[in-house]
Design a protein around this motif. Structure first.
Motif, PDB file in Angstrom:
ATOM      1  N   GLN A 156       0.833  -1.205   0.000  1.00 53.02           N
ATOM      2  CA  GLN A 156       0.000   0.000   0.000  1.00 53.02           C
ATOM      3  C   GLN A 156       0.865   1.251   0.000  1.00 53.02           C
ATOM      4  O   GLN A 156       0.557   2.232  -0.678  1.00 53.02           O
ATOM      5  N   GLN A 157       1.972   1.234   0.749  1.00 52.04           N
ATOM      6  CA  GLN A 157       2.882   2.373   0.745  1.00 52.04           C
ATOM      7  C   GLN A 157       3.589   2.513  -0.601  1.00 52.04           C
ATOM      8  O   GLN A 157       3.750   3.625  -1.120  1.00 52.04           O
ATOM      9  N   ILE A 158       3.990   1.384  -1.168  1.00 46.70           N
ATOM     10  CA  ILE A 158       4.644   1.430  -2.487  1.00 46.70           C
ATOM     11  C   ILE A 158       3.683   1.952  -3.546  1.00 46.70           C
ATOM     12  O   ILE A 158       4.053   2.763  -4.401  1.00 46.70           O
ATOM     13  N   TRP A 159       2.439   1.488  -3.501  1.00 43.08           N
ATOM     14  CA  TRP A 159       1.440   1.945  -4.469  1.00 43.08           C
ATOM     15  C   TRP A 159       1.217   3.455  -4.340  1.00 43.08           C
ATOM     16  O   TRP A 159       1.090   4.163  -5.340  1.00 43.08           O
ATOM     17  N   GLY A 160       1.166   3.946  -3.121  1.00 45.15           N
ATOM     18  CA  GLY A 160       0.996   5.387  -2.917  1.00 45.15           C
ATOM     19  C   GLY A 160       2.150   6.172  -3.524  1.00 45.15           C
ATOM     20  O   GLY A 160       1.937   7.240  -4.123  1.00 45.15           O
ATOM     21  N   ILE A 161       3.366   5.634  -3.393  1.00 46.23           N
ATOM     22  CA  ILE A 161       4.532   6.294  -3.988  1.00 46.23           C
ATOM     23  C   ILE A 161       4.439   6.277  -5.509  1.00 46.23           C
ATOM     24  O   ILE A 161       4.753   7.267  -6.185  1.00 46.23           O
ATOM     25  N   LEU A 162       3.993   5.159  -6.080  1.00 46.59           N
ATOM     26  CA  LEU A 162       3.866   5.053  -7.530  1.00 46.59           C
ATOM     27  C   LEU A 162       2.818   6.005  -8.083  1.00 46.59           C
ATOM     28  O   LEU A 162       2.935   6.482  -9.225  1.00 46.59           O
ATOM     29  N   MET A 163       1.797   6.301  -7.301  1.00 47.04           N
ATOM     30  CA  MET A 163       0.709   7.170  -7.771  1.00 47.04           C
ATOM     31  C   MET A 163       1.089   8.653  -7.795  1.00 47.04           C
ATOM     32  O   MET A 163       0.505   9.428  -8.551  1.00 47.04           O
ATOM     33  N   ARG A 164       2.058   9.037  -6.984  1.00 49.13           N
ATOM     34  CA  ARG A 164       2.388  10.461  -6.872  1.00 49.13           C
ATOM     35  C   ARG A 164       2.870  11.095  -8.168  1.00 49.13           C
ATOM     36  O   ARG A 164       2.441  12.198  -8.506  1.00 49.13           O
ATOM     37  N   PRO A 165       3.750  10.451  -8.934  1.00 50.14           N
ATOM     38  CA  PRO A 165       4.221  11.115 -10.156  1.00 50.14           C
ATOM     39  C   PRO A 165       3.262  10.994 -11.343  1.00 50.14           C
ATOM     40  O   PRO A 165       3.568  11.515 -12.417  1.00 50.14           O
ATOM     41  N   LEU A 166       2.124  10.318 -11.189  1.00 51.29           N
ATOM     42  CA  LEU A 166       1.212  10.132 -12.317  1.00 51.29           C
ATOM     43  C   LEU A 166       0.781  11.456 -12.925  1.00 51.29           C
ATOM     44  O   LEU A 166       0.612  11.573 -14.137  1.00 51.29           O
ATOM     45  N   PHE A 167       0.606  12.463 -12.091  1.00 49.71           N
ATOM     46  CA  PHE A 167       0.181  13.768 -12.577  1.00 49.71           C
ATOM     47  C   PHE A 167       1.182  14.332 -13.582  1.00 49.71           C
ATOM     48  O   PHE A 167       0.808  14.970 -14.565  1.00 49.71           O
ATOM     49  N   LEU A 168       2.456  14.067 -13.348  1.00 53.37           N
ATOM     50  CA  LEU A 168       3.504  14.631 -14.204  1.00 53.37           C
ATOM     51  C   LEU A 168       3.816  13.778 -15.415  1.00 53.37           C
ATOM     52  O   LEU A 168       4.299  14.297 -16.428  1.00 53.37           O
ATOM     53  N   ILE A 169       3.554  12.477 -15.335  1.00 51.22           N
ATOM     54  CA  ILE A 169       3.982  11.580 -16.417  1.00 51.22           C
ATOM     55  C   ILE A 169       2.813  11.018 -17.226  1.00 51.22           C
ATOM     56  O   ILE A 169       3.016  10.111 -18.041  1.00 51.22           O
ATOM     57  N   SER A 170       1.618  11.539 -17.028  1.00 48.11           N
ATOM     58  CA  SER A 170       0.453  10.986 -17.724  1.00 48.11           C
ATOM     59  C   SER A 170      -0.081  11.873 -18.836  1.00 48.11           C
ATOM     60  O   SER A 170      -1.067  11.522 -19.481  1.00 48.11           O
ATOM     61  N   GLY A 171       0.523  13.029 -19.056  1.00 51.46           N
ATOM     62  CA  GLY A 171       0.091  13.888 -20.138  1.00 51.46           C
ATOM     63  C   GLY A 171      -0.934  14.928 -19.754  1.00 51.46           C
ATOM     64  O   GLY A 171      -1.597  15.496 -20.629  1.00 51.46           O
ATOM     65  N   VAL A 172      -1.090  15.196 -18.468  1.00 51.99           N
ATOM     66  CA  VAL A 172      -2.028  16.234 -18.038  1.00 51.99           C
ATOM     67  C   VAL A 172      -1.573  17.605 -18.513  1.00 51.99           C
ATOM     68  O   VAL A 172      -2.376  18.423 -18.971  1.00 51.99           O
ATOM     69  N   LEU A 173      -0.269  17.853 -18.448  1.00 47.41           N
ATOM     70  CA  LEU A 173       0.279  19.179 -18.752  1.00 47.41           C
ATOM     71  C   LEU A 173       0.811  19.308 -20.176  1.00 47.41           C
ATOM     72  O   LEU A 173       1.220  20.400 -20.562  1.00 47.41           O
ATOM     73  N   PHE A 174       0.814  18.220 -20.929  1.00 47.47           N
ATOM     74  CA  PHE A 174       1.428  18.262 -22.257  1.00 47.47           C
ATOM     75  C   PHE A 174       0.781  17.213 -23.153  1.00 47.47           C
ATOM     76  O   PHE A 174       0.069  16.315 -22.676  1.00 47.47           O
ATOM     77  N   ASN A 175       1.032  17.324 -24.446  1.00 51.48           N
ATOM     78  CA  ASN A 175       0.636  16.285 -25.385  1.00 51.48           C
ATOM     79  C   ASN A 175       1.749  15.244 -25.500  1.00 51.48           C
ATOM     80  O   ASN A 175       2.930  15.591 -25.500  1.00 51.48           O
ATOM     81  N   PHE A 176       1.370  14.017 -25.645  1.00 53.11           N
ATOM     82  CA  PHE A 176       2.342  12.943 -25.773  1.00 53.11           C
ATOM     83  C   PHE A 176       3.271  13.178 -26.957  1.00 53.11           C
ATOM     84  O   PHE A 176       4.484  12.927 -26.880  1.00 53.11           O
ATOM     85  N   GLU A 177       2.730  13.704 -28.051  1.00 51.93           N
ATOM     86  CA  GLU A 177       3.515  13.912 -29.263  1.00 51.93           C
ATOM     87  C   GLU A 177       4.584  14.992 -29.103  1.00 51.93           C
ATOM     88  O   GLU A 177       5.528  15.050 -29.898  1.00 51.93           O
ATOM     89  N   LEU A 179       6.690  15.249 -26.706  1.00 50.21           N
ATOM     90  CA  LEU A 179       7.840  14.734 -25.962  1.00 50.21           C
ATOM     91  C   LEU A 179       8.913  14.200 -26.905  1.00 50.21           C
ATOM     92  O   LEU A 179       8.618  13.797 -28.032  1.00 50.21           O
ATOM     93  N   PRO A 180      10.160  14.161 -26.460  1.00 50.04           N
ATOM     94  CA  PRO A 180      11.222  13.503 -27.242  1.00 50.04           C
ATOM     95  C   PRO A 180      10.914  12.025 -27.434  1.00 50.04           C
ATOM     96  O   PRO A 180      10.190  11.418 -26.639  1.00 50.04           O
ATOM     97  N   LYS A 181      11.482  11.440 -28.469  1.00 49.97           N
ATOM     98  CA  LYS A 181      11.202  10.035 -28.794  1.00 49.97           C
ATOM     99  C   LYS A 181      11.552   9.107 -27.639  1.00 49.97           C
ATOM    100  O   LYS A 181      10.818   8.138 -27.365  1.00 49.97           O
ATOM    101  N   VAL A 182      12.637   9.373 -26.948  1.00 45.10           N
ATOM    102  CA  VAL A 182      13.049   8.524 -25.828  1.00 45.10           C
ATOM    103  C   VAL A 182      11.982   8.524 -24.740  1.00 45.10           C
ATOM    104  O   VAL A 182      11.616   7.470 -24.191  1.00 45.10           O
ATOM    105  N   ALA A 183      11.460   9.715 -24.415  1.00 47.59           N
ATOM    106  CA  ALA A 183      10.417   9.822 -23.398  1.00 47.59           C
ATOM    107  C   ALA A 183       9.129   9.143 -23.852  1.00 47.59           C
ATOM    108  O   ALA A 183       8.440   8.495 -23.064  1.00 47.59           O
ATOM    109  N   GLN A 184       8.801   9.282 -25.126  1.00 52.48           N
ATOM    110  CA  GLN A 184       7.607   8.630 -25.656  1.00 52.48           C
ATOM    111  C   GLN A 184       7.695   7.116 -25.515  1.00 52.48           C
ATOM    112  O   GLN A 184       6.710   6.452 -25.144  1.00 52.48           O
ATOM    113  N   ASP A 185       8.864   6.570 -25.825  1.00 53.54           N
ATOM    114  CA  ASP A 185       9.043   5.117 -25.757  1.00 53.54           C
ATOM    115  C   ASP A 185       8.835   4.588 -24.337  1.00 53.54           C
ATOM    116  O   ASP A 185       8.387   3.449 -24.152  1.00 53.54           O
ATOM    117  N   ILE A 186       9.159   5.396 -23.341  1.00 56.79           N
ATOM    118  CA  ILE A 186       9.001   4.975 -21.945  1.00 56.79           C
ATOM    119  C   ILE A 186       7.574   5.217 -21.462  1.00 56.79           C
ATOM    120  O   ILE A 186       6.926   4.321 -20.899  1.00 56.79           O
TER     121      ILE A 186
END
Length: 242
Positions: A156-177, A179-186
């Motif tokens: 449960q603690q690990i899951w909470g840690i995994l959820m924190r960066p979702l806001f930054l890495i899910s495309g809320v602030l930007f379009n997926f396209e 991003l650089p190709k390396v970031a897109q692949d990840i």
């Protein structure tokens, strides 16, 4: 569901208004901050609409998955009745919070379009598919976590840690396209990226993301939900009484 409504939204005098006020405040804050730094968002000309298309699906996923993950522990008094099963508890929490998220999305996005209808053409089926994807992922991960939170106390603690960066890495602030190709692949392997892309495709008529993989999303939903149900069928009594 009535019990869930009274316990979740009946504790505060604001009730459902507070559920609406939280995303409104978050969207307003993002809009003000980025409007000062940028001329326009990546799509359209409305910062509130752009960020709402990212924040609302993400919030739906986080809320439903977190509530579903503790459904059995939360509903222990009701599960003492023979006719009430753990599936009833999971469905009640997922359905109530899913419908609440859909209502909030309809109010916010509908209100923005009414105030400024010139820049969007809403595609309701595409938006409904985005919400279905988000709800399915939340139900799948939530059901699986319902077992994992009990079996492995540290998860449960690990899951909470995994959820924190979702806001930054899910495309809320930007379009997926964008991003650089390396970031897109990840980031392509983050399923919420696909959900947000689907949501924006339903709101912006000219946006056609090619990276969305429905097979990938629904495979994750099927795998997590199946694994969760199999494990809960075997261990739901242990979870209730331990």
């Amino acid at each position: 569901m009535l019990r869930e409504m009274s316990s979740t939204y009946g504790k505060s005098s604001l009730g459902y208004l507070w559920a609406l006020a939280e995303p409104v405040g978050g969207i307003a804050f993002l809009s003000i901050v980025f409007a000062l730094a940028l001329r326009s968002p990546s799509l359209g000309d409305s910062f509130p609409l752009y960020y709402s298309t990212g924040l609302l699906p993400l919030s739906l996923f986080r809320e439903v998955s977190s509530k579903t993950a503790v459904a059995i522990r939360y509903s222990k008094p009701l599960l003492g009745y023979p006719r009430v099963t753990y599936i009833d508890a999971i469905i009640a929490r997922a359905l109530l919070n899913g419908l609440t998220g859909a209502m909030i999305g309809a109010v916010l996005i509908g209100g923005m379009v009414i105030l400024n209808p010139s820049f969007v053409f809403l595609n309701i089926p595409e938006m409904a598919l985005a919400y279905t994807m988000a709800l399915g992922l939340a139900l799948g991960f939530g059901t699986l976590n319902c077992f994992l939170f009990w079996k492995f106390t540290f998860w449960q603690q690990i899951w909470g840690i995994l959820m924190r960066p979702l806001f930054l890495i899910s495309g809320v602030l930007f379009n997926f396209e964008d991003l650089p190709k390396v970031a897109q692949d990840i980031l392509w392997y983050n399923p919420i990226v696909h959900v947000i892309g689907q949501m924006r495709m339903g709101v912006y008529a000219t946006y056609e993301p090619t990276y969305i993989s429905y097979i990938y999303i629904f495979a994750i939903i099927l795998a997590t939900l199946s694994a969760g149900l199999i494990l809960l069928t075997r261990y739901n009594q242990d979870i209730m009484y331990n």
